[in-house]
Design a protein around this motif. Structure first.
Motif, PDB file in Angstrom:
ATOM      1  N   GLY A  39      -2.616   1.450  -0.002  1.00 14.90           N
ATOM      2  CA  GLY A  39      -2.114   2.147   0.764  1.00 14.90           C
ATOM      3  C   GLY A  39      -1.006   2.132   1.846  1.00 14.90           C
ATOM      4  N   MET A  40      -0.185   0.798   2.423  1.00 10.71           N
ATOM      5  CA  MET A  40       0.855   0.699   2.787  1.00 10.71           C
ATOM      6  C   MET A  40       2.296  -0.484   2.681  1.00 10.71           C
ATOM      7  SD  MET A  40      -1.029  -0.696   5.751  1.00 10.71           S
ATOM      8  CE  MET A  40       0.585  -0.790   7.013  1.00 10.71           C
ATOM      9  N   ALA A  41       2.384  -0.510   0.579  1.00 12.34           N
ATOM     10  CA  ALA A  41       2.979  -1.240   0.163  1.00 12.34           C
ATOM     11  C   ALA A  41       2.922  -2.835   0.099  1.00 12.34           C
ATOM     12  CB  ALA A  41       4.395  -0.585   0.682  1.00 12.34           C
ATOM     13  N   GLN A  42       1.962  -3.487   1.215  1.00  9.49           N
ATOM     14  CA  GLN A  42       1.624  -4.841   0.921  1.00  9.49           C
ATOM     15  C   GLN A  42       0.815  -5.837   0.060  1.00  9.49           C
ATOM     16  OE1 GLN A  42       1.906  -6.580   4.155  1.00  9.49           O
ATOM     17  NE2 GLN A  42       2.544  -5.564   4.553  1.00  9.49           N
ATOM     18  N   CYS A  43       0.403  -4.654  -1.422  1.00 10.06           N
ATOM     19  CA  CYS A  43       0.137  -5.503  -2.478  1.00 10.06           C
ATOM     20  C   CYS A  43       0.671  -4.855  -3.902  1.00 10.06           C
ATOM     21  CB  CYS A  43      -1.266  -5.260  -2.484  1.00 10.06           C
ATOM     22  SG  CYS A  43      -2.319  -3.626  -2.894  1.00 10.06           S
ATOM     23  N   ALA A  45      -0.624  -3.611  -6.800  1.00 12.49           N
ATOM     24  CA  ALA A  45      -1.574  -2.998  -7.193  1.00 12.49           C
ATOM     25  C   ALA A  45      -0.687  -0.757  -7.778  1.00 12.49           C
ATOM     26  CB  ALA A  45      -2.301  -2.564  -6.997  1.00 12.49           C
ATOM     27  N   ALA A  54      11.374  -0.212  -9.768  1.00  6.20           N
ATOM     28  CA  ALA A  54      10.137  -0.784  -8.982  1.00  6.20           C
ATOM     29  C   ALA A  54       9.611  -0.138  -7.301  1.00  6.20           C
ATOM     30  CB  ALA A  54       9.677  -2.181  -9.051  1.00  6.20           C
ATOM     31  N   VAL A  55       9.067   0.369  -7.937  1.00  5.03           N
ATOM     32  CA  VAL A  55       8.426   1.507  -6.245  1.00  5.03           C
ATOM     33  C   VAL A  55       7.375   1.496  -6.215  1.00  5.03           C
ATOM     34  CG1 VAL A  55       8.303   3.936  -6.192  1.00  5.03           C
ATOM     35  CG2 VAL A  55      10.112   3.046  -7.115  1.00  5.03           C
ATOM     36  N   ARG A  56       6.707   1.546  -4.604  1.00  3.06           N
ATOM     37  CA  ARG A  56       4.874   1.098  -4.827  1.00  3.06           C
ATOM     38  C   ARG A  56       4.683   2.969  -4.058  1.00  3.06           C
ATOM     39  NH1 ARG A  56       6.370  -3.860  -6.010  1.00  3.06           N
ATOM     40  NH2 ARG A  56       6.462  -4.721  -4.502  1.00  3.06           N
ATOM     41  N   VAL A  59       3.474   4.836  -1.518  1.00  3.62           N
ATOM     42  CA  VAL A  59       3.806   5.167   0.292  1.00  3.62           C
ATOM     43  C   VAL A  59       5.025   6.026  -0.166  1.00  3.62           C
ATOM     44  CG1 VAL A  59       3.409   2.836   1.202  1.00  3.62           C
ATOM     45  CG2 VAL A  59       5.450   2.582   0.178  1.00  3.62           C
ATOM     46  N   ALA A  60       5.151   6.279  -1.911  1.00  3.73           N
ATOM     47  CA  ALA A  60       6.492   6.661  -2.127  1.00  3.73           C
ATOM     48  C   ALA A  60       6.412   8.545  -2.799  1.00  3.73           C
ATOM     49  CB  ALA A  60       7.018   6.521  -3.421  1.00  3.73           C
TER      50      ALA A  60
ATOM     51  N   MET B  86       6.738 -10.939   2.100  1.00  2.22           N
ATOM     52  CA  MET B  86       6.513 -11.088   0.438  1.00  2.22           C
ATOM     53  C   MET B  86       8.437 -11.808   0.208  1.00  2.22           C
ATOM     54  SD  MET B  86       5.922  -7.318   0.275  1.00  2.22           S
ATOM     55  CE  MET B  86       4.463  -6.532   1.954  1.00  2.22           C
ATOM     56  N   THR B 104      12.019  -0.635  -3.353  1.00  6.76           N
ATOM     57  CA  THR B 104      10.735  -0.165  -3.476  1.00  6.76           C
ATOM     58  C   THR B 104       9.312   0.089  -2.597  1.00  6.76           C
ATOM     59  OG1 THR B 104      11.378  -2.323  -5.180  1.00  6.76           O
ATOM     60  CG2 THR B 104       8.937  -2.520  -4.143  1.00  6.76           C
ATOM     61  N   GLN B 107      11.519   4.170   2.882  1.00  3.26           N
ATOM     62  CA  GLN B 107      11.857   5.059   1.874  1.00  3.26           C
ATOM     63  C   GLN B 107      13.602   5.673   2.544  1.00  3.26           C
ATOM     64  OE1 GLN B 107       9.892   6.814  -0.885  1.00  3.26           O
ATOM     65  NE2 GLN B 107       8.650   4.350  -0.278  1.00  3.26           N
ATOM     66  N   MET B 116       3.300   0.810   8.924  1.00  5.51           N
ATOM     67  CA  MET B 116       4.062   1.169   7.254  1.00  5.51           C
ATOM     68  C   MET B 116       5.324   0.987   7.070  1.00  5.51           C
ATOM     69  SD  MET B 116       1.400   3.115   5.949  1.00  5.51           S
ATOM     70  CE  MET B 116       2.308   4.341   4.882  1.00  5.51           C
TER      71      MET B 116
END
Lengths: 156, 218, 726
Positions: A39-43, A45, A54-56, A59-60, B86, B104, B107, B116
């Motif tokens: 839920g925070m662009a850390q992983c 998945a 590529a977009v997480r 968080v988008a 990362m 990626t 925003q 966040m």
């Protein structure tokens, strides 16, 4: 109303525009191949493509997809024919499999931009995608294998 | 001094930066400061010369700015300026590489909640052909570099001032999102000081001016 | 010769009526849009083949030749949906290309042959199923042969089978699908002859996983993906401190938020039930709760570790004594004392916990990725107020388990039934990452105080290990069984209670620490810390006596050939003793766990205080093995899982509050720091051992010992920090 296309099919939805794209895909469009991990662009998945990048999606906001083309794992190929999917099978990559949609979607962008990636290219593209089972060595091999398949003559 | 040290320093790393910075003056900076700094006359000259720039340079040296104006081919994070997790890279246009582009995760706005991904329009680093690295530069060198069209995306002074005071990515430094320290000066004050400097002809501090004490990232 | 009726549940034939009921339930599930792992294939098979042939609980053969293996262990990445079908298909002589899998419903037929309940754990799926699945395949084969013999009117002994068909001397063939209906009328054999291992076609051969295709096209269904018509999603606000209770809550704002259907109090907190996850999550965050925090509100891990250090100064409960350790120490030429500390750890499966429940007046259907079906069903039945048999669990794919999804208290299942009950609607409870990390049931923190000595020749003469940590069995249904006749928890000391080193004086003592942090098994359980402490300390003893750490271990393992086997092969493959690039060191470790032997050699360097692992060689002796491809994957994954913990992970508490929330504060090893990993299997005809966990314990000590080799500094605390090295 928000309109965009998912896997080349147009969709029109009445959802809160601030809703993360991930949950619109999963809960409103029943495309559950894209996974929730952090839920925070850390992983990574939840990685999908918006206009090929590529977009997480966790968080988008879905509003970011307005008028754009979204591709999810379900749209990577219709029949497991994408070189990455074939390479993933050949290298027996997945274990639990939960992160693999995101891994594949990231790898697809990598290969489009770097058809013959080096290990360093792989490190720079794939470090945002966590795999808890530890399939990294196989992901690396599979990306190289897919690159070879592609350079050896495209799809088949 | 017009020495263009950027590319040399870029390769040589932080230690060399400090060394090169001290080469231009007869005494190491520390020694000069210990001896009571410059004479009153020299201080006046420094004031007319570049004190107006020094008035707001603390903003430029703050981690919110410096994390993308630092050495290395990657962005940094946090008030300690650690390399971005990362394995994020600058990339060919300053917007990351392949599957790890800035967009990626980032925003065009901050996301609610601590830790966040922060965001603003055009989130990114300076491009590699013009990396605008300030880390390790003296105040005078930063001043020269931001005015130099060859180093500042070909901006004239008006455009530079507009960039400093109005660009949305720069403005993010005042509103960096929950859990991040904003730049250390109110935006009004900063804008006023930048404009004062502009009116005075955008003078730069002499090369013997204060070097990077803050913002040098280990 | 194996008899089928030896009390093994596998041998019992599933009654046709029972099977019918099961298949209706399965297709019912499909009608409402649910896809369970392999269910689509099973449904396809049924459409094509009608009833087909189900000779026993573990296999179904359709008239279309499809072979569906019903697997009683949960697929959480370890490959049981491939390795267990391989066992069955080999004895069946099935066509591997026609083999699929399906998760077993909860039923005593599917109990773990050793544990007596349906469970996936202890790295035991393959070794406990080794004969169970082979017997099931062999029994089905015998019935197919009998059916063919009847049709051809020949002696069954004159027939053979190959690749999914019965064949006679004249090479006439009847496929299993063609025989399915007739075979269903045959009597199951009372006993079967199993293949000579030399005749194995699949067992022992690297075989591609069956579940890869659906895991790379988005089709695989994990618990979090389950969505039936009318099913709502709930997110629960849980206690910020373990044991805290809701005093009161204000949901006035949350109630008016879009999509919110209900906000209900449940024993674990306050559940917000909404149409979608995001609506539920946003509203959950808007519920204001006043908590009665209870006695854990002052809990601090810093203080706890200080208490552990104090406790370790006093003798603990005796676990094992050999010779006279005190006298041995007194006579030692040189002594060394070391304290090793490891923190609480989260399992951190990629798929956060979740559980979907459809509770009706006389039934309760549950969809979740669980490792613990029997226990979960009983716990769910209790909350639902229904008898066990009215509760069914559909086991989905598990997005990682590592022990977390086998909770004796069934926390995530029990809670979901409470939510469904209070909401009065089918509901799926989804945990956020933060919820999952803060939800407890961690690997307990442990401290090992070890003192040892060597004689004038550098030979180990005495060793005393004193452990302090929480019991994972205490207070669970397993306490009576596991701790019977013992005043300590064997799961706390496993791996040191059977220390293989031939040291004349040895003592192992255990202190049980108590606090309110819920703890349980985490991949490799006690071995996750005993492996670290013992394999670091034996290295320290070697250095004390100026011995090579590999040779020193060899000298202490003269009566342990399988330890030596893996140790020698690891040393050989890693090039032990050969020069390394400047700045790199090698470390070695060996450990026995879950019936398998593992040795690892790690290569590491340290730059600016940062440890980098470059290469790991991992060697296993797991006895007779089924799928070497999966074994390699488990060794790779085990090393990475362990290295993540060793290098990065710890959970800490201040004022009872967990300080870590998500991957940024509890990091997992990523692609760019992943070492090169090389795996090898020692060929063995010994009984099968485990593979999911045995590859974990050696990694941390091998890395720590490599750090010592290159820096001269000892890492005694995890996660590894050079600032704390001594």
């Amino acid at each position: 109303m928000i309109s965009f296309s998912v896997n080349r099919r147009p969709v029109k939805l009445d959802v809160d525009p601030s809703t993360p794209l991930l949950w619109v895909l999963r809960d409103n469009l029943a495309l559950t191949g894209t996974k929730f991990g952090c839920g925070m662009a850390q992983c990574g998945a939840c990685t999908v493509h918006i206009d090929g990048e590529a977009v997480r999606s966790c968080v988008a906001a879905v509003s970011r997809a307005e008028g754009k083309e979204v591709t999810t794992i379900e749209g990577l190929s219709a029949d497991l024919s994408h070189p990455l999917q074939r390479a993933w099978i050949a290298e027996d990559v997945p274990q639990c499999g939960y992160c693999q949609s995101g891994q594949l979607m990231s790898a697809a962008v990598l290969l489009r931009e770097k058809p013959r990636p080096t290990d360093e290219d792989i490190d720079q593209a794939m470090t945002g995608n966590i795999c808890r089972c530890g399939t990294y060595p196989r992901i690396r091999k599979a990306i190289h294998r897919a690159a070879e398949m592609m350079s050896a003559g495209g799809a088949k | 001094m017009k020495r263009s040290v950027t590319s040399l320093l870029f390769a040589a790393g932080v230690a060399a930066v400090i060394f090169a910075g001290t080469m231009s003056i007869s005494l190491p900076v520390g020694a000069a400061e210990k001896s009571g700094g410059a004479s009153a006359a020299a201080r006046d000259s420094a004031k007319s010369d570049g004190a107006l720039f020094v008035e707001f340079v603390s903003v430029l040296r703050h981690p919110r700015c410096m994390n993308c104006h630092s050495h290395g081919d990657f962005p940094r994070q946090g008030d300690d300026g650690h390399p971005h997790t990362m394995n994020v890279r600058r990339g060919p246009e300053g917007h990351g590489v392949t599957a790890e582009k800035c967009t990626t995760c980032h925003q065009d706005h901050n996301l609610a909640g601590a830790h966040m991904p922060p965001g603003a329009p055009n989130w990114g680093l300076p491009p590699p052909n013009m990396p605008m690295i300030w880390e390790g530069l003296s105040d005078g060198q930063i001043c020269q570099s931001i005015k130099d069209p060859k180093q500042n995306k070909n901006r004239n002074l008006d455009q530079l001032v507009e960039h400093l005071t109005e660009d949305k990515l720069v403005m993010w430094g005042w509103n960096p999102g929950k859990g991040r320290t904003p730049v250390p000066m109110a935006h009004d004050e900063f804008s006023a000081k930048v404009k004062q400097w502009q009116v005075a002809g955008a003078p730069c501090p002499a090369e013997s001016g204060k070097k990077a004490e803050t913002g040098t990232i280990p | 010769m194996n008899t089928l009726q030896s009390g093994r549940p596998s041998g019992r034939r599933m009654e046709r009526r029972e099977f019918l009921k099961f298949s209706i339930a399965a297709s019912g599930g499909l009608l409402i849009g649910l896809q369970l792992p392999g269910a689509s294939m099973a449904a396809f098979a049924e459409e094509q083949s009608g009833m087909g042939f189900m000779p026993n609980a573990f296999v179904r053969i359709g008239t279309d030749d499809r072979i569906t293996v019903i697997v009683n262990h949960s697929e959480m990445g370890q490959g049981v949906y491939t390795s267990l079908p391989m066992l069955l298909a080999d004895e069946l002589d099935g066509d591997w290309n026609k083999v699929g899998y399906e998760s077993a419903p909860v039923d005593a037929k599917y109990n773990h042959p050793i544990f007596g309940m349906q469970i996936t754990g202890g790295s035991s799926s393959v070794y406990s199923g080794f004969e169970q699945f082979r017997n099931a395949g062999a029994a089905a084969r015998a019935m197919l042969i009998a059916a063919a013999a009847q049709q051809w009117k020949v002696d069954p002994a004159s027939l053979r089978t190959e690749s999914g068909a019965v064949v006679d001397g004249a090479n006439r063939k009847l496929s299993y699908g063609q025989l399915a209906k007739a075979a269903a009328k045959m009597t199951p054999p009372a006993q079967v002859t199993l293949k000579d291992p030399k005749a194995f076609k699949l067992i022992g051969k690297a075989t591609k996983r069956l579940d890869t295709p659906e895991k790379i096209n988005g089709k695989a269904v994990f618990g979090i993906d389950v969505k039936n018509p009318g099913m709502l999603t709930a997110v629960v606000a849980r206690a910020p401190v373990f044991g805290a209770k809701v005093k009161s809550f204000d949901d006035s704002h949350a109630r008016s938020m879009p999509g919110v259907r209900k906000i209900v109090a449940v024993p674990s907190g306050v559940a917000v039930v909404a149409d979608t996850f995001w609506q539920a999550k946003v509203a959950r965050d808007a519920v204001r709760i006043d908590w009665d925090e209870g006695e854990m509100s002052t809990f601090s891990t810093t203080q706890m570790m200080q208490q552990f250090r104090e406790q370790a100064k006093t003798p603990g409960k005796s676990v094992r004594t050999v010779g006279d350790p005190d006298a041995g120490l007194a006579k030692a030429a040189q002594k060394i004392e070391a304290v090793y500390e490891v923190p609480y750890l989260s399992h951190l499966m990629m798929e956060p916990l979740n559980c979907a429940v459809d509770l009706r007046a006389d039934s309760c259907e549950i969809w979740t990725g669980t490792q613990f079906q029997t226990v979960d069903r009983a716990a769910a039945a209790k909350v639902a107020g229904l008898p066990n048999e009215k509760v069914q669990i559909h086991t989905t794919f598990l997005g990682g388990g590592f022990g977390r999804r086998a909770t004796p208290q069934s926390d995530f299942v029990v809670e979901a039934v409470h939510v469904a009950k209070a909401a009065g609607a089918p509901v799926k409870v989804v945990w956020t990452r933060e919820d999952d990390m803060q939800g407890g049931w961690y690997r307990p923190a442990f401290l090992h105080a070890i003192v040892g000595g060597v004689d004038a020749n550098g030979n180990a003469v005495s060793w005393r290990s004193r452990l302090v940590g929480q019991s994972i069995m205490a207070g669970t249904m397993f306490e009576a069984m596991m701790m019977k006749g013992k005043n300590y928890d064997p799961a706390s000391v496993e791996g040191v209670d059977d220390l293989p080193y031939e040291i004349p004086n040895l003592a192992v003592e255990s202190h049980d620490a108590k606090n309110g942090v819920p703890v349980q098994w985490w991949r490799s359980v006690g071995h996750s810390h005993t492996g670290f402490a013992t394999e670091c300390f034996v290295d320290e003893l070697a250095a004390l006596g100026h011995k090579d750490p590999y040779e020193f271990r060899r000298g202490l393992l003269t009566k342990h050939p399988r330890h030596l086997g893996v140790l020698d092969l690891a040393a050989q493959k890693a090039g032990w003793g050969k020069p390394l690039p400047k700045g790199r060191g090698r470390g070695i470790a060996v450990h026995f766990a879950f019936e398998s032997y593992n040795a690892q050699v790690a290569e590491a360097s340290v730059t600016d205080g940062k440890i980098r692992v470059h290469r790991i060689v991992s060697v296993v002796d797991c006895g007779r093995y089924v799928n070497p491809g999966i074994i390699a994957a488990q060794l790779e994954g085990g090393a990475i899982f362990a290295a993540s913990a060793a290098l990065h992970q710890e959970l800490t508490f201040e004022k009872g509050r967990l300080q870590q929330t998500n991957f940024h504060t509890f990091p997992v090893m990523r692609m760019n720091e992943c070492p090169e990993i090389e795996t090898h299997i020692v060929e063995s005809n010994a009984k099968s051992g485990g593979i999911g966990e045995p590859g974990v314990p050696c990694t941390a000590p091998a890395i720590a010992n490599a750090v010592f080799a290159v820096t001269g500094k000892r890492i005694r605390k995890l996660p590894m920090r050079m600032t704390e090295a001594v």
